[in-house]
Design a protein around this motif. Structure first.
Motif, PDB file in Angstrom:
ATOM      1  N   PRO A  75       7.157 -10.470 -12.580  1.00 18.60           N
ATOM      2  CA  PRO A  75       8.460 -11.143 -12.465  1.00 18.60           C
ATOM      3  C   PRO A  75       8.561 -12.041 -11.238  1.00 18.60           C
ATOM      4  N   VAL A  76       9.434 -13.067 -11.348  1.00 15.71           N
ATOM      5  CA  VAL A  76       9.849 -13.855 -10.186  1.00 15.71           C
ATOM      6  C   VAL A  76      11.045 -13.141  -9.565  1.00 15.71           C
ATOM      7  N   ILE A  77      10.988 -12.907  -8.264  1.00 20.85           N
ATOM      8  CA  ILE A  77      12.041 -12.163  -7.571  1.00 20.85           C
ATOM      9  C   ILE A  77      12.823 -13.123  -6.687  1.00 20.85           C
ATOM     10  N   GLN A  78      14.151 -13.130  -6.847  1.00 23.91           N
ATOM     11  CA  GLN A  78      15.015 -13.937  -5.975  1.00 23.91           C
ATOM     12  C   GLN A  78      15.458 -13.074  -4.797  1.00 23.91           C
ATOM     13  N   LEU A  79      15.210 -13.553  -3.594  1.00 25.32           N
ATOM     14  CA  LEU A  79      15.527 -12.792  -2.389  1.00 25.32           C
ATOM     15  C   LEU A  79      16.837 -13.278  -1.777  1.00 25.32           C
ATOM     16  N   ASP A  80      17.480 -12.390  -1.003  1.00 28.02           N
ATOM     17  CA  ASP A  80      18.661 -12.812  -0.251  1.00 28.02           C
ATOM     18  C   ASP A  80      18.261 -13.900   0.745  1.00 28.02           C
ATOM     19  N   ALA A  81      19.191 -14.791   1.039  1.00 27.95           N
ATOM     20  CA  ALA A  81      18.911 -15.868   1.993  1.00 27.95           C
ATOM     21  C   ALA A  81      18.513 -15.275   3.337  1.00 27.95           C
ATOM     22  N   ILE A  82      17.491 -15.866   3.952  1.00 27.98           N
ATOM     23  CA  ILE A  82      16.959 -15.354   5.222  1.00 27.98           C
ATOM     24  C   ILE A  82      16.932 -16.463   6.263  1.00 27.98           C
ATOM     25  N   ASP A  83      16.914 -16.048   7.539  1.00 28.14           N
ATOM     26  CA  ASP A  83      16.689 -17.007   8.617  1.00 28.14           C
ATOM     27  C   ASP A  83      15.203 -17.037   8.946  1.00 28.14           C
ATOM     28  N   ALA A  84      14.851 -17.745   9.995  1.00 27.93           N
ATOM     29  CA  ALA A  84      13.431 -17.930  10.326  1.00 27.93           C
ATOM     30  C   ALA A  84      12.752 -16.638  10.764  1.00 27.93           C
ATOM     31  N   ASN A  85      13.545 -15.602  11.022  1.00 24.34           N
ATOM     32  CA  ASN A  85      12.978 -14.289  11.364  1.00 24.34           C
ATOM     33  C   ASN A  85      12.947 -13.358  10.162  1.00 24.34           C
ATOM     34  N   ALA A  86      13.141 -13.921   8.961  1.00 25.87           N
ATOM     35  CA  ALA A  86      13.168 -13.147   7.714  1.00 25.87           C
ATOM     36  C   ALA A  86      14.284 -12.109   7.718  1.00 25.87           C
ATOM     37  N   THR A  87      15.411 -12.458   8.359  1.00 28.68           N
ATOM     38  CA  THR A  87      16.563 -11.566   8.448  1.00 28.68           C
ATOM     39  C   THR A  87      17.721 -12.131   7.643  1.00 28.68           C
ATOM     40  N   THR A  88      18.430 -11.272   6.912  1.00 25.86           N
ATOM     41  CA  THR A  88      19.559 -11.710   6.098  1.00 25.86           C
ATOM     42  C   THR A  88      20.814 -11.850   6.946  1.00 25.86           C
ATOM     43  N   LYS A  89      21.896 -12.356   6.322  1.00 22.63           N
ATOM     44  CA  LYS A  89      23.174 -12.505   7.026  1.00 22.63           C
ATOM     45  C   LYS A  89      23.681 -11.162   7.538  1.00 22.63           C
ATOM     46  N   ASP A  90      23.356 -10.095   6.833  1.00 26.86           N
ATOM     47  CA  ASP A  90      23.759  -8.755   7.255  1.00 26.86           C
ATOM     48  C   ASP A  90      22.818  -8.154   8.287  1.00 26.86           C
ATOM     49  N   ARG A  91      21.920  -8.982   8.824  1.00 26.69           N
ATOM     50  CA  ARG A  91      20.976  -8.585   9.870  1.00 26.69           C
ATOM     51  C   ARG A  91      19.963  -7.550   9.381  1.00 26.69           C
ATOM     52  N   LEU A  92      19.648  -7.624   8.107  1.00 25.04           N
ATOM     53  CA  LEU A  92      18.642  -6.733   7.533  1.00 25.04           C
ATOM     54  C   LEU A  92      17.328  -7.486   7.399  1.00 25.04           C
ATOM     55  N   GLN A  93      16.254  -6.814   7.768  1.00 22.89           N
ATOM     56  CA  GLN A  93      14.925  -7.427   7.652  1.00 22.89           C
ATOM     57  C   GLN A  93      14.480  -7.359   6.187  1.00 22.89           C
ATOM     58  N   SER A  94      14.008  -8.468   5.646  1.00 22.56           N
ATOM     59  CA  SER A  94      13.495  -8.465   4.286  1.00 22.56           C
ATOM     60  C   SER A  94      12.159  -7.736   4.260  1.00 22.56           C
ATOM     61  N   SER A  95      12.121  -6.580   3.598  1.00 18.16           N
ATOM     62  CA  SER A  95      10.884  -5.781   3.586  1.00 18.16           C
ATOM     63  C   SER A  95       9.769  -6.499   2.832  1.00 18.16           C
ATOM     64  N   LEU A  96      10.125  -7.283   1.813  1.00 19.33           N
ATOM     65  CA  LEU A  96       9.100  -8.007   1.057  1.00 19.33           C
ATOM     66  C   LEU A  96       8.464  -9.111   1.894  1.00 19.33           C
ATOM     67  N   LEU A  97       9.303  -9.820   2.660  1.00 21.73           N
ATOM     68  CA  LEU A  97       8.764 -10.931   3.459  1.00 21.73           C
ATOM     69  C   LEU A  97       8.159 -10.483   4.779  1.00 21.73           C
ATOM     70  N   ALA A  98       8.531  -9.286   5.237  1.00 28.45           N
ATOM     71  CA  ALA A  98       7.990  -8.805   6.515  1.00 28.45           C
ATOM     72  C   ALA A  98       6.466  -8.716   6.475  1.00 28.45           C
TER      73      ALA A  98
END
Length: 271
Positions: free
Chosen positions: A209-232
């Motif tokens: 599957p193609v997975i759509q991720l929550d929007a991230i900043d340049a540190n792979a962190t979401t607006k809720d300050r959560l680290q994207s485990s897939l992109l980490a």
């Protein structure tokens, strides 16, 4: 807290003044919405077809793996004097019995052991004992401050688990091995697709599957300050994703038994 007077509710003007003085605290960095496609050997396991005779043949080939541990009767000779132990070994190999040699060489001690794999604390020594044939005295082997000689007296094989009880395990093991080969063989085709068709088309071809991720900043962190485990796991991909335009895709990223592609779907400006 109940004893302290509650502060009055701020007015709209006070809120706006506070916001104006502290606007930096509310600054949002640029974020990007990302789509990700990754696949691994596990994506091929359900594509592997196995015949009953293949599974049975694999069981027979690896029968020791599906059996209880073998037991070995071992004569272990030790001494803190290497020369004494070597003399004992030479006497035995020269035709004397172990009992006679022990009488002639002081300082060599005999211990009879019944062992299963892993019983000996020294892993190298344990592996050595369980690789030796029956009836051959070998040594001396230095272990810590002692010297060892060993003779395997007998081997009692383990008891096989009936095929019917482990058939599914054998099938899964075979399927995983075949899936790894399919994954490895797919490399060239995946790179060809990555250079010419969309993530969605690639996903359809490989069954991942193609997975759509929550929007991230340049540190792979979401607006809720959560680290994207897939992109980490893919810092190189994150750096690339913040240097390309919307709609562009990264090069293929090779991981630990995994291949991945990432696409920038939307750029959300800083605000």
């Amino acid at each position: 807290p109940e004893a302290i007077p509650q502060p009055k509710t701020p007015t709209d003007e006070e809120l706006r003044a506070f916001y104006g003085k502290n606007s930096a605290r509310f600054q949002q960095p640029e974020r990007r919405r990302i789509s990700m496609l990754s696949y691994s050997p596990e994506d091929y396991t359900d594509k592997v077809e196995l015949k009953a005779d293949e599974i049975r043949a694999e069981y027979d080939r690896r029968i020791k793996q599906y059996s209880s541990p073998e037991t070995r009767q071992v004569a272990q000779y030790t001494s803190d004097n290497r020369n004494a132990l070597q003399t004992f070994i030479d006497l035995v190999k020269g035709g004397k019995s172990a009992d006679e040699a022990l009488k002639q060489v002081p300082g060599v001690m005999l211990v009879d052991l019944m062992l299963k794999p892993g019983d000996l604390t020294d892993k190298q020594y344990d592996a050595l004992v369980f690789s030796m044939p029956v009836g051959q005295l070998q040594g001396p082997f230095p272990i810590q401050e002692q010297f060892y000689a060993v003779e395997v007296k007998s081997i009692t094989p383990g008891v096989p688990t009936p095929f019917e009880q482990v058939a599914d395990t054998v099938r899964n093991d075979l399927a995983r091995s075949a899936a790894v080969r399919l994954f490895e063989n797919s490399e060239e085709g995946f790179y060809d697709m990555a250079g010419g068709i969309s993530l969605e088309e690639i996903a359809k071809n490989i069954g991942a599957p193609v997975i759509q991720l929550d929007a991230i900043d340049a540190n792979a962190t979401t607006k809720d300050r959560l680290q994207s485990s897939l992109l980490a796991k893919y810092p190189e991909a994150v750096r690339t994703l913040f240097s390309v335009s919307a709609g562009q895709t990264t090069d293929v990223i090779e991981g630990d038994n995994e291949r991945a592609l990432f696409r920038v779907d939307e750029i959300l400006p800083a605000h």
